[in-house]
Enzyme design. Sequence first.
Site, PDB file in Angstrom:
ATOM      1  N   GLU A  22      -0.179   3.997   3.874  1.00  0.00           N
ATOM      2  CA  GLU A  22       0.504   4.871   2.887  1.00  0.00           C
ATOM      3  C   GLU A  22       0.320   6.309   3.328  1.00  0.00           C
ATOM      4  O   GLU A  22      -0.338   7.115   2.667  1.00  0.00           O
ATOM      5  CB  GLU A  22      -0.025   4.646   1.471  1.00  0.00           C
ATOM      6  CG  GLU A  22       0.854   5.326   0.409  1.00  0.00           C
ATOM      7  CD  GLU A  22       0.200   5.441  -0.961  1.00  0.00           C
ATOM      8  OE1 GLU A  22      -0.248   4.414  -1.492  1.00  0.00           O
ATOM      9  OE2 GLU A  22       0.147   6.574  -1.477  1.00  0.00           O
TER      10      GLU A  22
ATOM     11  N   HIS B  18       2.039   9.837   4.462  1.00  0.00           N
ATOM     12  CA  HIS B  18       3.326  10.444   4.105  1.00  0.00           C
ATOM     13  C   HIS B  18       3.763  11.553   5.052  1.00  0.00           C
ATOM     14  O   HIS B  18       2.952  12.171   5.741  1.00  0.00           O
ATOM     15  CB  HIS B  18       3.249  11.002   2.692  1.00  0.00           C
ATOM     16  CG  HIS B  18       2.973   9.964   1.658  1.00  0.00           C
ATOM     17  ND1 HIS B  18       3.806   8.892   1.432  1.00  0.00           N
ATOM     18  CD2 HIS B  18       1.942   9.814   0.786  1.00  0.00           C
ATOM     19  CE1 HIS B  18       3.306   8.130   0.459  1.00  0.00           C
ATOM     20  NE2 HIS B  18       2.178   8.670   0.064  1.00  0.00           N
TER      21      HIS B  18
ATOM     22  N   HIS C 214       5.512   3.169  -5.130  1.00  0.00           N
ATOM     23  CA  HIS C 214       4.647   4.341  -5.059  1.00  0.00           C
ATOM     24  C   HIS C 214       4.836   5.174  -6.325  1.00  0.00           C
ATOM     25  O   HIS C 214       5.922   5.221  -6.882  1.00  0.00           O
ATOM     26  CB  HIS C 214       5.035   5.160  -3.815  1.00  0.00           C
ATOM     27  CG  HIS C 214       4.142   6.306  -3.537  1.00  0.00           C
ATOM     28  ND1 HIS C 214       4.290   7.536  -4.146  1.00  0.00           N
ATOM     29  CD2 HIS C 214       3.068   6.414  -2.724  1.00  0.00           C
ATOM     30  CE1 HIS C 214       3.344   8.347  -3.704  1.00  0.00           C
ATOM     31  NE2 HIS C 214       2.586   7.695  -2.846  1.00  0.00           N
TER      32      HIS C 214
ATOM     33  N   ASP D 160      -3.353   7.715   2.087  1.00  0.00           N
ATOM     34  CA  ASP D 160      -2.501   8.603   1.290  1.00  0.00           C
ATOM     35  C   ASP D 160      -2.552  10.029   1.837  1.00  0.00           C
ATOM     36  O   ASP D 160      -2.473  11.003   1.084  1.00  0.00           O
ATOM     37  CB  ASP D 160      -2.870   8.572  -0.205  1.00  0.00           C
ATOM     38  CG  ASP D 160      -1.709   8.964  -1.113  1.00  0.00           C
ATOM     39  OD1 ASP D 160      -0.621   9.291  -0.599  1.00  0.00           O
ATOM     40  OD2 ASP D 160      -1.895   8.953  -2.341  1.00  0.00           O
TER      41      ASP D 160
HETATM   42 ZN    ZN Z   1       1.044   8.316  -1.654  1.00  0.00          ZN
END
Ligand code: ZN
Length: 322
Positions: A13, A15, A161, A284
């Site tokens: 995950e 980004h 998400h 993340d």
């Molecule tokens: Zn995220």
Amino acid sequence: MFSKPNCPVIAIEEHYWDAELCKHFSGPEGGKGGLTEQQLFDFGALRLKDMDDAGIDISVLSHGAPSAQKLPLDIAAELTSRVNDRLAAICAANPKRFAAFAALPTIDPQAAADELERTVTQHGFKGAMLHGMTNGEFLDHPKYWPIYARAEKLDVPIYFHPSLPHPKVTEVYYQDYAKDFPLVVRPGWGYTVETATQAIRLVLSGVFDKHPNLKVILGHLGETLPFLVWRIDAALKRPGQKAMSFRDIFCKNFYVTTSGFFSNPALLCTVMEMGVDHILFAVDWPFVPDSKPGTDWMKGVPLSDEDKAKILSGNAQRLLRM
Ligand code: ZN
């Protein structure tokens, strides 16, 4: 106990931002600024250094929220295709380090299903990531099911998400405290409520009866649901309701990641409810601005090396066919 098993590390995950898509963000989801924004647009020194420092071999890249979920109908499909083509080029330039989840133009569900198939078959994408509501609607409505039918056919997961809560929810639930504690609307609680609600609604919708092999991923160790699954299941089994087992569907069709949630008690609860085969490593980044605390945490989690290796990469290799 404090050791990393001899296995690759895949973080799923992680980004980035696409410059053209970002121009269409408005309001509080638009502006980040500073280092985070630099990190989001970087695929070289900043991102690779963070991965190397943390020992991450491969990042599965996905656009940041709200991605393509808020685009208007007249531009959504074509713009999202350009976004995905640029992401494919980023992965092709460094295929040993990057893989991808597609963005999908959910406002046009048929086009979204076609774009999922195009990116998976032509670009080797690993599935898609959706960020919150489209037009103020949750994505369990049957009009969105063509996306899930295609995901099942292609055997790729859909990653749900968080994004900002519905404005009415923000007003009623959070406005009293949002000024002093703006993150209560976001990872402090708002994101969790919104995404857990989306996941529960997906189960209630019956989409898994029609598409029993649909695979769904949730970040943040399942957005509280592994802790709550017993209670939700028990409540929904009380008399006077449609027959269904929330727990069976949640533990079979859902996978969760460690994104932004490096807690031993929460991880162990998730292992006990879902089994270690349904848990995948994620950071993340760059909303978690440094990946190393995530991989350092994994070294010390009270699990066997065999189970740690499944979380760090074995489960991703199987689920995402990497
Ligand atoms: Zn995220």
